[in-house]
Write a protein that holds these residues in place. Sequence first.
Motif, PDB file in Angstrom:
ATOM      1  N   ALA A  85      13.049 -57.322 -62.316  1.00  0.00           N
ATOM      2  CA  ALA A  85      12.109 -58.175 -63.046  1.00  0.00           C
ATOM      3  C   ALA A  85      10.759 -58.160 -62.342  1.00  0.00           C
ATOM      4  O   ALA A  85      10.682 -58.097 -61.109  1.00  0.00           O
ATOM      5  CB  ALA A  85      12.633 -59.607 -63.154  1.00  0.00           C
ATOM      6  N   LEU A  86       9.715 -58.238 -63.122  1.00  0.00           N
ATOM      7  CA  LEU A  86       8.350 -58.341 -62.600  1.00  0.00           C
ATOM      8  C   LEU A  86       7.639 -59.437 -63.370  1.00  0.00           C
ATOM      9  O   LEU A  86       7.604 -59.418 -64.607  1.00  0.00           O
ATOM     10  CB  LEU A  86       7.602 -57.019 -62.757  1.00  0.00           C
ATOM     11  CG  LEU A  86       6.164 -57.006 -62.229  1.00  0.00           C
ATOM     12  CD1 LEU A  86       6.147 -57.075 -60.711  1.00  0.00           C
ATOM     13  CD2 LEU A  86       5.425 -55.754 -62.693  1.00  0.00           C
ATOM     14  N   LEU A  87       7.104 -60.415 -62.652  1.00  0.00           N
ATOM     15  CA  LEU A  87       6.399 -61.527 -63.278  1.00  0.00           C
ATOM     16  C   LEU A  87       4.943 -61.129 -63.488  1.00  0.00           C
ATOM     17  O   LEU A  87       4.238 -60.787 -62.534  1.00  0.00           O
ATOM     18  CB  LEU A  87       6.491 -62.770 -62.391  1.00  0.00           C
ATOM     19  CG  LEU A  87       7.911 -63.253 -62.081  1.00  0.00           C
ATOM     20  CD1 LEU A  87       7.876 -64.439 -61.129  1.00  0.00           C
ATOM     21  CD2 LEU A  87       8.636 -63.634 -63.353  1.00  0.00           C
ATOM     22  N   VAL A  88       4.499 -61.213 -64.736  1.00  0.00           N
ATOM     23  CA  VAL A  88       3.167 -60.739 -65.115  1.00  0.00           C
ATOM     24  C   VAL A  88       2.297 -61.917 -65.507  1.00  0.00           C
ATOM     25  O   VAL A  88       2.685 -62.731 -66.361  1.00  0.00           O
ATOM     26  CB  VAL A  88       3.264 -59.735 -66.283  1.00  0.00           C
ATOM     27  CG1 VAL A  88       1.883 -59.285 -66.727  1.00  0.00           C
ATOM     28  CG2 VAL A  88       4.116 -58.540 -65.880  1.00  0.00           C
ATOM     29  N   TRP A  89       1.120 -62.022 -64.914  1.00  0.00           N
ATOM     30  CA  TRP A  89       0.195 -63.077 -65.300  1.00  0.00           C
ATOM     31  C   TRP A  89      -0.160 -62.952 -66.777  1.00  0.00           C
ATOM     32  O   TRP A  89      -0.410 -61.849 -67.278  1.00  0.00           O
ATOM     33  CB  TRP A  89      -1.084 -62.998 -64.476  1.00  0.00           C
ATOM     34  CG  TRP A  89      -0.858 -63.265 -63.017  1.00  0.00           C
ATOM     35  CD1 TRP A  89      -0.800 -62.336 -62.020  1.00  0.00           C
ATOM     36  CD2 TRP A  89      -0.609 -64.533 -62.408  1.00  0.00           C
ATOM     37  NE1 TRP A  89      -0.532 -62.959 -60.830  1.00  0.00           N
ATOM     38  CE2 TRP A  89      -0.417 -64.298 -61.027  1.00  0.00           C
ATOM     39  CE3 TRP A  89      -0.544 -65.844 -62.892  1.00  0.00           C
ATOM     40  CZ2 TRP A  89      -0.163 -65.331 -60.124  1.00  0.00           C
ATOM     41  CZ3 TRP A  89      -0.289 -66.866 -61.997  1.00  0.00           C
ATOM     42  CH2 TRP A  89      -0.107 -66.607 -60.631  1.00  0.00           C
ATOM     43  N   GLY A  90      -0.215 -64.071 -67.466  1.00  0.00           N
ATOM     44  CA  GLY A  90      -0.549 -64.041 -68.884  1.00  0.00           C
ATOM     45  C   GLY A  90       0.576 -63.440 -69.691  1.00  0.00           C
ATOM     46  O   GLY A  90       1.720 -63.871 -69.647  1.00  0.00           O
ATOM     47  N   ASP A  91       0.241 -62.392 -70.430  1.00  0.00           N
ATOM     48  CA  ASP A  91       1.209 -61.709 -71.272  1.00  0.00           C
ATOM     49  C   ASP A  91       1.051 -60.208 -71.059  1.00  0.00           C
ATOM     50  O   ASP A  91      -0.072 -59.710 -70.991  1.00  0.00           O
ATOM     51  CB  ASP A  91       0.974 -62.061 -72.747  1.00  0.00           C
ATOM     52  CG  ASP A  91       2.109 -61.589 -73.632  1.00  0.00           C
ATOM     53  OD1 ASP A  91       2.226 -60.359 -73.824  1.00  0.00           O
ATOM     54  OD2 ASP A  91       2.860 -62.419 -74.135  1.00  0.00           O
ATOM     55  N   PRO A  92       2.161 -59.459 -70.932  1.00  0.00           N
ATOM     56  CA  PRO A  92       2.050 -58.029 -70.633  1.00  0.00           C
ATOM     57  C   PRO A  92       1.296 -57.214 -71.672  1.00  0.00           C
ATOM     58  O   PRO A  92       0.919 -56.073 -71.390  1.00  0.00           O
ATOM     59  CB  PRO A  92       3.518 -57.579 -70.565  1.00  0.00           C
ATOM     60  CG  PRO A  92       4.262 -58.807 -70.189  1.00  0.00           C
ATOM     61  CD  PRO A  92       3.549 -59.929 -70.887  1.00  0.00           C
ATOM     62  N   MET A  93       1.044 -57.774 -72.858  1.00  0.00           N
ATOM     63  CA  MET A  93       0.406 -56.958 -73.896  1.00  0.00           C
ATOM     64  C   MET A  93      -1.110 -57.099 -73.920  1.00  0.00           C
ATOM     65  O   MET A  93      -1.799 -56.354 -74.611  1.00  0.00           O
ATOM     66  CB  MET A  93       0.963 -57.318 -75.284  1.00  0.00           C
ATOM     67  CG  MET A  93       0.714 -58.749 -75.729  1.00  0.00           C
ATOM     68  SD  MET A  93      -0.903 -59.036 -76.497  1.00  0.00           S
ATOM     69  CE  MET A  93      -0.886 -60.819 -76.673  1.00  0.00           C
ATOM     70  N   LEU A  94      -1.693 -58.053 -73.165  1.00  0.00           N
ATOM     71  CA  LEU A  94      -3.122 -58.339 -73.316  1.00  0.00           C
ATOM     72  C   LEU A  94      -3.873 -58.146 -72.001  1.00  0.00           C
ATOM     73  O   LEU A  94      -3.692 -58.915 -71.053  1.00  0.00           O
ATOM     74  CB  LEU A  94      -3.326 -59.775 -73.814  1.00  0.00           C
ATOM     75  CG  LEU A  94      -4.775 -60.210 -74.048  1.00  0.00           C
ATOM     76  CD1 LEU A  94      -5.432 -59.335 -75.106  1.00  0.00           C
ATOM     77  CD2 LEU A  94      -4.831 -61.674 -74.463  1.00  0.00           C
ATOM     78  N   TYR A  95      -4.688 -57.108 -71.941  1.00  0.00           N
ATOM     79  CA  TYR A  95      -5.494 -56.805 -70.754  1.00  0.00           C
ATOM     80  C   TYR A  95      -4.663 -56.848 -69.475  1.00  0.00           C
ATOM     81  O   TYR A  95      -5.072 -57.426 -68.460  1.00  0.00           O
ATOM     82  CB  TYR A  95      -6.709 -57.724 -70.664  1.00  0.00           C
ATOM     83  CG  TYR A  95      -7.787 -57.345 -71.652  1.00  0.00           C
ATOM     84  CD1 TYR A  95      -8.322 -56.063 -71.636  1.00  0.00           C
ATOM     85  CD2 TYR A  95      -8.235 -58.239 -72.607  1.00  0.00           C
ATOM     86  CE1 TYR A  95      -9.287 -55.679 -72.547  1.00  0.00           C
ATOM     87  CE2 TYR A  95      -9.206 -57.868 -73.525  1.00  0.00           C
ATOM     88  CZ  TYR A  95      -9.726 -56.591 -73.493  1.00  0.00           C
ATOM     89  OH  TYR A  95     -10.686 -56.210 -74.406  1.00  0.00           O
ATOM     90  N   ASP A  96      -3.500 -56.240 -69.554  1.00  0.00           N
ATOM     91  CA  ASP A  96      -2.638 -56.092 -68.394  1.00  0.00           C
ATOM     92  C   ASP A  96      -2.096 -54.667 -68.431  1.00  0.00           C
ATOM     93  O   ASP A  96      -1.818 -54.128 -69.508  1.00  0.00           O
ATOM     94  CB  ASP A  96      -1.487 -57.096 -68.436  1.00  0.00           C
ATOM     95  CG  ASP A  96      -0.582 -56.950 -67.226  1.00  0.00           C
ATOM     96  OD1 ASP A  96      -0.928 -57.511 -66.172  1.00  0.00           O
ATOM     97  OD2 ASP A  96       0.455 -56.269 -67.340  1.00  0.00           O
ATOM     98  N   SER A  97      -1.947 -54.052 -67.278  1.00  0.00           N
ATOM     99  CA  SER A  97      -1.561 -52.638 -67.241  1.00  0.00           C
ATOM    100  C   SER A  97      -0.104 -52.412 -66.850  1.00  0.00           C
ATOM    101  O   SER A  97       0.290 -51.271 -66.618  1.00  0.00           O
ATOM    102  CB  SER A  97      -2.470 -51.891 -66.255  1.00  0.00           C
ATOM    103  OG  SER A  97      -3.806 -51.871 -66.723  1.00  0.00           O
ATOM    104  N   SER A  98       0.681 -53.483 -66.783  1.00  0.00           N
ATOM    105  CA  SER A  98       2.070 -53.327 -66.343  1.00  0.00           C
ATOM    106  C   SER A  98       2.843 -52.366 -67.235  1.00  0.00           C
ATOM    107  O   SER A  98       3.658 -51.574 -66.743  1.00  0.00           O
ATOM    108  CB  SER A  98       2.768 -54.690 -66.299  1.00  0.00           C
ATOM    109  OG  SER A  98       2.135 -55.543 -65.381  1.00  0.00           O
ATOM    110  N   LEU A  99       2.616 -52.423 -68.540  1.00  0.00           N
ATOM    111  CA  LEU A  99       3.332 -51.512 -69.441  1.00  0.00           C
ATOM    112  C   LEU A  99       2.923 -50.063 -69.209  1.00  0.00           C
ATOM    113  O   LEU A  99       3.770 -49.156 -69.253  1.00  0.00           O
ATOM    114  CB  LEU A  99       3.073 -51.909 -70.897  1.00  0.00           C
ATOM    115  CG  LEU A  99       3.918 -53.069 -71.415  1.00  0.00           C
ATOM    116  CD1 LEU A  99       3.345 -53.599 -72.728  1.00  0.00           C
ATOM    117  CD2 LEU A  99       5.362 -52.636 -71.599  1.00  0.00           C
ATOM    118  N   ARG A 100       1.645 -49.826 -68.956  1.00  0.00           N
ATOM    119  CA  ARG A 100       1.184 -48.460 -68.686  1.00  0.00           C
ATOM    120  C   ARG A 100       1.765 -47.945 -67.369  1.00  0.00           C
ATOM    121  O   ARG A 100       2.108 -46.767 -67.249  1.00  0.00           O
ATOM    122  CB  ARG A 100      -0.340 -48.418 -68.654  1.00  0.00           C
ATOM    123  CG  ARG A 100      -0.995 -48.792 -69.974  1.00  0.00           C
ATOM    124  CD  ARG A 100      -2.520 -48.715 -69.890  1.00  0.00           C
ATOM    125  NE  ARG A 100      -3.132 -49.137 -71.135  1.00  0.00           N
ATOM    126  CZ  ARG A 100      -3.479 -50.395 -71.412  1.00  0.00           C
ATOM    127  NH1 ARG A 100      -3.294 -51.335 -70.500  1.00  0.00           N
ATOM    128  NH2 ARG A 100      -4.020 -50.703 -72.570  1.00  0.00           N
TER     129      ARG A 100
END
Length: 245
Positions: A105-120
């Motif tokens: 698991a990785l905790l992502v600030w905000g939401d992973p779909m909006l201006y976050d690069s965790s999915l990439r």
Amino acid sequence: MIDLTLIGIGTGHPDHLTLQGVRALQEADLVLIPMKGEDKEDLAGLRLEMLARHGAQAVQAVFDLPRRDVEDPDYLGAVERWHDAIAQAWAAQIARHLPGGGRVALLVWGDPMLYDSSLRIAARLDTRVRVIPGITAIQALCAAHAMPLNSLASPVVITTGRCLRDHGWPEAAERVVVMLDGACAFRDLPPAGLRIWWGAFLGLPQQILDHGPLAEAGPRIIAARAEARAGHGWIMDCYLLSREG
């Protein structure tokens, strides 16, 4: 096989985690906890507080996050190389703690779909990826100011400080949400006829809010932001701009 779950955690308040996110934490074998430098240790602390609050029993892998070369004039290229380095750091921790596979698991600030690069970044790894949405900073901002995101029957533009600075006010937009703005790009806009709603550390005890005509609130926000960043070593904020009337 590795199953990687990206869990949106809003702006860092333990209560921003959804029930689905809580279950995913409780089922995880390993939680990745990136450290972004000594001046940002409390960011990792907020993640650790969430794990303790919600009874997660997973192994906690705390590691140093690679840094982007901010002096590189090739912005997109520098970001791609930075993401490569982060993916390698994730992979190293997973191989060390879960050599036989398992649930990460990785905790992502905000939401992973909006201006976050965790999915990439996750796409660079040989994992199955699941996403649990979280509260976005935009939701937290509008809730803090008790205001709707859009004006009546009108669209909303979501952009970055870099885009606002380089391209100005988006064409035909009535309301603009600006994120990832470390330089207060609103100061470069003609302030006449614009209002701003700004928030930092949204949902946390140190939350700061301000709003009003841009000409009046803008200087206050610049000063408050600088003071808060100096005091905490980091700041997360966003704002909404609207044409008056």
